[in-house]
Design a protein around this motif. Structure first.
Motif, short mmCIF file in Angstrom:
data_model
loop_
_atom_site.label_atom_id
_atom_site.label_comp_id
_atom_site.label_asym_id
_atom_site.label_seq_id
_atom_site.Cartn_x
_atom_site.Cartn_y
_atom_site.Cartn_z
N ASP A 19 0.82 -1.21 0.00
CA ASP A 19 0.00 0.00 0.00
C ASP A 19 0.86 1.27 0.00
OD1 ASP A 19 0.59 -0.90 2.77
OD2 ASP A 19 -0.40 0.98 3.29
N TYR A 20 1.95 1.24 0.73
CA TYR A 20 2.85 2.39 0.76
C TYR A 20 3.54 2.57 -0.58
CZ TYR A 20 6.26 5.71 2.61
OH TYR A 20 7.01 6.83 2.85
N GLN A 22 2.41 1.63 -3.46
CA GLN A 22 1.43 2.10 -4.44
C GLN A 22 1.20 3.59 -4.32
OE1 GLN A 22 -2.31 0.07 -4.16
NE2 GLN A 22 -3.20 1.09 -5.93
N ALA A 346 -3.42 -2.11 6.30
CA ALA A 346 -3.00 -0.91 5.61
C ALA A 346 -2.32 0.04 6.59
CB ALA A 346 -4.19 -0.21 4.95
N ALA A 349 0.10 6.26 4.76
CA ALA A 349 1.05 6.62 3.71
C ALA A 349 1.83 7.84 4.13
CB ALA A 349 0.32 6.86 2.39
#
Length: 351
Positions: A19-20, A22, A346, A349
Motif C-alpha cells: 500500500d505504501y 502504491q 494498511a 502513507a
C-alpha cells in the motif's frame, strides 16, 4: 523504456509494504533518478546502467522495517507487530538486568562466604582467576541503565547503552571461542551469543513514533524477577544424593522455559480483554530462541556425560520443557495468526 537503474530502484522498493509502495513508489523513483542524474550530469549513460547506492538501499530497508513495525498512528496489524517486537526487546533487557543483579548478589554472597553461599561457578572469564571473575561479573550491570532507558521511553539512549552492555558479552564469547583449550567454538556458545544480541536487534522497533511503554509494570518486574531468580538459585543447590537436580531446575535456559510456559498459561486469564494480539505474538516470537537454547543445552548435558543411570535429571527436565515449549509455541502462533488476520493491514502513507 525504463533504464536499468530505474528497474533496480523498483526492485529495492519492493521491500516496502504494497500500500505504501502504491501511494509513494512513483514519487520515490522519480526523486532517486533525479538525484542520480544530478550527481553525474556528464555521464547520463553511466547513470542509467548503475545501481542504487548502499545508503539509499539501507534507508529504504529501514523505512520498510519501520512501516511493518508500526508505532503510534499505524494500522492495527503493523502496530501489533511493532508492539510485539518492542516487548521482546524489553523482556530481553529485563532478563539481562535480572541476571546481572542476581549474579552480582550471588557472587558477593559466595566471595564473602556468607551462610548458605553457593560455590563460585566453574566457568571463569578467559583472563582466569576468581577475582577477575568477580570483577567481570559487574560488567553485567551495564544492562540495568539500558533497560531503564527503554522502559522510560529514551529510545536513542537505550540503543546506545544496550550496545555498550553487549560489548563485554561479545568480548567474552569471542575470546572463549578462540581458545581451543576452553572448548573453542560450540553450538551452545553461538546460541548464547545470538540470544544475548536479540534485545539489541529488537530495539530497531523503537522508532521515533514508538509509543512509550507503561513504566510501572516493568519497574516492578525488575526487583520481583531478581528476588525470584536468587530464590530459585539458592533452592536449587546440590541436594544430598541428587546433585544434578539443581542443575535441572535452575539453569538459565530452564528458567527461561519455565517463565515462558507460565506466561503462556496465564495469558488467557490475565489478558482476556485485549483487543490486539500483542502478547500472544510477543510470546510466540520468544519461543523459537528459547526452544533452540533449551535443546542445545540438553544436548550438551547428554554429550558431557550428564545423562547416566543416576544423573538423568537435567536431560529429562530439559526434554520435557522442550516438548511443552513446542506445544505452547504452536498454540501461541496459531492464536496470534488467527487474530492478526482480522486486523486491517494498511499503513498510513507517511514517510
Amino acid at each position: 523504456m525504463s533504464s536499468l537503474l530505474e528497474q533496480r530502484y523498483r526492485q529495492v522498493l519492493r521491500l516496502l509494504p504494497a500500500d505504501y509502495r502504491q501511494a509513494w513508489g512513483e514519487d520515490m523513483v522519480a526523486s532517486f533518478m533525479q538525484a542520480a542524474y544530478a550527481a553525474a550530469p556528464d555521464d547520463p549513460e553511466g547513470v542509467e546502467i548503475s545501481r542504487p547506492g548502499i545508503g539509499e538501499a539501507a534507508s529504504i530497508a529501514a523505512l520498510a522495517v519501520r512501516l511493518r513495525l508500526g508505532g503510534s498512528g499505524a494500522a492495527p496489524r503493523p502496530f501489533s507487530w511493532g508492539e510485539a517486537v518492542r516487548r521482546v526487546a524489553l523482556i530481553g533487557l529485563l532478563a539481562q538486568a535480572v541476571g546481572a543483579l542476581s549474579g552480582v548478589v550471588l557472587m558477593t554472597w559466595a566471595l564473602k562466604q556468607l551462610p548458605g553461599a553457593m560455590p563460585l561457578p566453574d566457568a571463569t572469564p578467559p583472563f582466569g582467576g576468581d577475582r577477575w571473575q568477580a570483577l567481570w561479573s559487574f560488567t553485567g550491570l551495564l544492562w540495568l541503565p539500558a533497560y531503564l532507558s527503554a522502559v522510560h521511553g529514551h529510545h536513542r539512549a537505550a540503543r546506545i547503552l544496550t550496545s555498550v552492555a553487549f560489548l563485554p558479552v561479545l568480548v567474552t564469547d569471542v575470546l572463549r571461542m578462540t581458545d581451543a583449550t576452553n572448548g573453542g567454538v560450540t553450538t551452545a556458545r553461538v546460541g548464547w551469543l545470538i540470544v544475548n544480541a536479540l534485545p539489541l536487534l529488537a530495539l530497531v522497533a523503537f522508532g521515533p513514533d514508538a509509543p512509550r511503554p507503561r513504566a510501572r509494570p516493568w519497574l516492578i518486574a525488575l526487583p520481583v524477577g531478581t528476588a525470584a531468580t536468587i530464590a530459585v538459585a539458592l533452592a536449587a543447590q546440590p541436594w544430598p544424593g541428587r546433585e544434578h537436580l539443581g542443575l535441572a531446575l535452575a539453569d538459565w535456559p530452564g528458567l527461561w522455559s519455565a517463565g515462558l510456559i507460565a506466561a503462556a498459561l496465564a495469558l488467557p486469564v490475565v489478558r482476556r480483554g485485549d483487543r490486539l494480539p500483542v502478547w500472544p505474538l510477543t510470546l510466540a516470537l520468544l519461543v523459537p530462541p528459547v526452544l533452540a537454547l533449551r535443546v542445545i543445552t540438553v544436548l550438551d548435558y547428554a554429550r558431557m556425560g550428564t545423562y547416566t543411570h543416576d544423573t538423568a535429571e537435567p536431560v529429562i527436565v530439559g526434554t520435557i520443557q522442550s516438548v511443552v515449549l513446542v506445544i505452547v509455541g504452536v498454540i501461541l502462533a496459531g492464536t496470534a495468526t488467527l487474530r492478526l488476520r482480522h486486523l486491517p493491514a494498511a499503513t498510513d502513507a507517511r514517510t
